[in-house]
Design an enzyme around this catalytic site. Structure first.
Site, PDB file in Angstrom:
ATOM      1  N   THR A 152     -45.350  20.252 -55.887  1.00 16.42           N
ATOM      2  CA  THR A 152     -45.387  21.467 -55.062  1.00 16.42           C
ATOM      3  C   THR A 152     -45.395  21.095 -53.585  1.00 16.42           C
ATOM      4  O   THR A 152     -44.641  21.646 -52.786  1.00 16.42           O
ATOM      5  CB  THR A 152     -46.658  22.302 -55.366  1.00 16.42           C
ATOM      6  N   GLY A 172     -52.012  33.968 -50.911  1.00 17.58           N
ATOM      7  CA  GLY A 172     -53.190  33.106 -51.039  1.00 17.58           C
ATOM      8  C   GLY A 172     -54.300  33.588 -50.128  1.00 17.58           C
ATOM      9  O   GLY A 172     -54.161  34.603 -49.432  1.00 17.58           O
ATOM     10  N   PHE A 173     -55.369  32.830 -50.128  1.00 18.24           N
ATOM     11  CA  PHE A 173     -56.544  33.213 -49.339  1.00 18.24           C
ATOM     12  C   PHE A 173     -56.216  33.259 -47.841  1.00 18.24           C
ATOM     13  O   PHE A 173     -56.310  34.305 -47.199  1.00 18.24           O
ATOM     14  CB  PHE A 173     -57.675  32.227 -49.674  1.00 18.24           C
ATOM     15  N   ILE A 174     -55.753  32.160 -47.287  1.00 19.90           N
ATOM     16  CA  ILE A 174     -55.463  32.143 -45.843  1.00 19.90           C
ATOM     17  C   ILE A 174     -54.196  32.960 -45.552  1.00 19.90           C
ATOM     18  O   ILE A 174     -54.141  33.734 -44.592  1.00 19.90           O
ATOM     19  CB  ILE A 174     -55.304  30.694 -45.322  1.00 19.90           C
ATOM     20  N   ASP A 179     -44.633  34.092 -52.642  1.00 17.89           N
ATOM     21  CA  ASP A 179     -45.750  33.428 -53.326  1.00 17.89           C
ATOM     22  C   ASP A 179     -45.452  33.425 -54.826  1.00 17.89           C
ATOM     23  O   ASP A 179     -44.929  34.406 -55.351  1.00 17.89           O
ATOM     24  CB  ASP A 179     -47.046  34.218 -53.056  1.00 17.89           C
ATOM     25  N   LEU A 234     -47.399  27.922 -45.787  1.00 16.16           N
ATOM     26  CA  LEU A 234     -48.748  27.716 -46.323  1.00 16.16           C
ATOM     27  C   LEU A 234     -48.744  27.432 -47.821  1.00 16.16           C
ATOM     28  O   LEU A 234     -49.782  27.094 -48.387  1.00 16.16           O
ATOM     29  CB  LEU A 234     -49.611  28.971 -46.061  1.00 16.16           C
ATOM     30  N   GLY A 273     -52.503  31.890 -55.597  1.00  9.54           N
ATOM     31  CA  GLY A 273     -52.658  33.157 -54.878  1.00  9.54           C
ATOM     32  C   GLY A 273     -52.815  34.287 -55.878  1.00  9.54           C
ATOM     33  O   GLY A 273     -52.725  34.072 -57.095  1.00  9.54           O
ATOM     34  N   TYR A 293     -53.306  14.281 -52.919  1.00 16.99           N
ATOM     35  CA  TYR A 293     -53.217  15.495 -52.098  1.00 16.99           C
ATOM     36  C   TYR A 293     -53.014  15.111 -50.632  1.00 16.99           C
ATOM     37  O   TYR A 293     -52.100  15.594 -49.955  1.00 16.99           O
ATOM     38  CB  TYR A 293     -54.482  16.327 -52.287  1.00 16.99           C
ATOM     39  N   LYS A 348     -49.591  15.783 -48.411  1.00 15.86           N
ATOM     40  CA  LYS A 348     -49.575  16.575 -47.183  1.00 15.86           C
ATOM     41  C   LYS A 348     -49.193  15.709 -45.977  1.00 15.86           C
ATOM     42  O   LYS A 348     -48.539  16.188 -45.053  1.00 15.86           O
ATOM     43  CB  LYS A 348     -50.932  17.257 -46.949  1.00 15.86           C
TER      44      LYS A 348
END
Ligand code: UDP
Length: 324
Positions: A95, A10-12, A31, A76, A36, A149, A153
């Site tokens: 997820t 993914g990005f981070i 991943d 992540l 991603g 979301y 989390k």
């Protein structure tokens, strides 16, 4: 050190993988390429300290094996992006909740360290800025999909901290505030890559609502620096830490700044929230991190100026126009 990064394409995650390799660590990435992309990690493939597995974190035996081989997990992997969350709430909840459960179970068996990536979304619509880690979380009703979301989390955080208290697992929770930089795609609704992509095409930039809502944008390079320092620190288990930048800017002003930095002739247009996200959407008005705890515990505070971040994002998009 051997690290496992879930969501590492993914990005981070991909920036974190790069940063950990620079540290001389061995990096394994898992991943499922849902949000991603393989192009994010392609350049790391030749590195002997780097390996990757394309699979879902729901696959418990595979996760157990990867956890076995590492000293620390950066978790992540998650469904991210407001657009994705509004469009696919089932996937978001499953997820985020089940995936973390699988990873935590594997980590608990071997008592490995884990850093769980959470989000500033968990503060919800609290207006008590800046947000401190022990502040109340203010969620909207379950009938408004956006909050799934934040709640999913928040449940990850509860679960992680419960594993720490009950089973002695060395867990640290980090709440990432709006994180931006090269390689971030605008596909899942994030504002900065969207604005920059539009500006570079001289197409209209769309500000949702009246543009007075504000955010603080942190550079991905600063965020992964904080993550690496947390991994190196022994005093952060059982803690929740904000990671972000505390310079606040309204979304209307962000559009102006992007336009100015890119020399664009884009028009800035305003779109009501219900047309952007569907009826009944609730946005957060302000979101500012308190960074005192981060600075106190790891001696670091993200500080890359927004102007530099916009320039870096624009340079990356000019170089790789197809990948955004
Ligand atoms: N936003 C916008 N135009 C866009 C995308 C987002 O005005 O093309 C607004 C969005 O409504 C929010 C802010 O920008 O107020 C940040 O949105 P983003 O999805 O990047 O992150 P959030 O902080 O909402 O998770």
């Amino acid at each position: 050190m051997n690290v496992l990064i879930t969501g590492g394409a993914g990005f981070i995650g991909s920036h974190l993988a790069e940063r950990c390799l620079k540290e001389g660590w061995t990096v394994a990435v898992v991943d499922d390429l849902s949000t991603g992309s393989f192009t994010n990690i392609q350049h790391l493939k030749g590195n002997a300290n780097f390996s990757y597995t394309i699979d879902t974190i729901f696959h418990a035996p595979m996760i157990a094996e990867l956890v076995d081989c590492c000293d620390i997990v950066f978790h992540l992997a998650a469904a991210v992006g407001v657009k994705l969350i509004v469009d696919s709430p089932v996937r978001t909840i499953e997820t985020n909740v089940h995936g973390t459960e699988v990873v935590l179970r594997a980590v608990a068996k071997k008592l490995k360290r884990i850093i769980i990536a959470s989000t500033s979304e968990v503060y919800g619509k609290s207006s008590q800025v800046p947000f401190h880690e022990d502040d109340d979380l203010v969620m909207g009703p379950t009938t408004k999909g956006r909050w799934s979301y934040a709640c999913s989390k928040a449940l990850d955080e509860f679960l992680g901290l419960a594993y720490h208290r009950e089973k002695g697992v060395p867990v640290t929770v980090v709440r990432l505030f709006n994180t931006v930089g090269p390689r971030q795609t605008g596909r899942y609704g994030m504002v900065l890559p969207n604005f920059v992509a539009r500006a570079l095409q001289n197409e209209p930039m769309t500000v949702f609502g009246d543009g007075r809502q504000s955010r603080c944008f942190g550079y991905v390079g600063d965020a992964v620096e904080a993550l690496v320092r947390i991994a190196k620190s022994a005093d952060v288990t059982g803690e929740v830490l904000n990671i972000g930048n505390d310079r606040e800017i309204s979304i209307g002003a962000l559009a102006e700044l992007v336009k100015q930095r890119t020399g664009s002739s884009s028009e800035i247009v305003y779109l009501p929230y219900d047309q952007a996200y569907g009826p009944g959407f609730e946005d957060m008005f302000r979101r500012v991190p308190c960074l005192e705890k981060l600075q106190r515990l790891i001696g670091y505070r993200p500080c890359t100026p927004l102007e530099d971040i916009i320039d870096a994002v624009a340079a990356d998009m000019r170089e790789h126009p197809a990948s955004h």
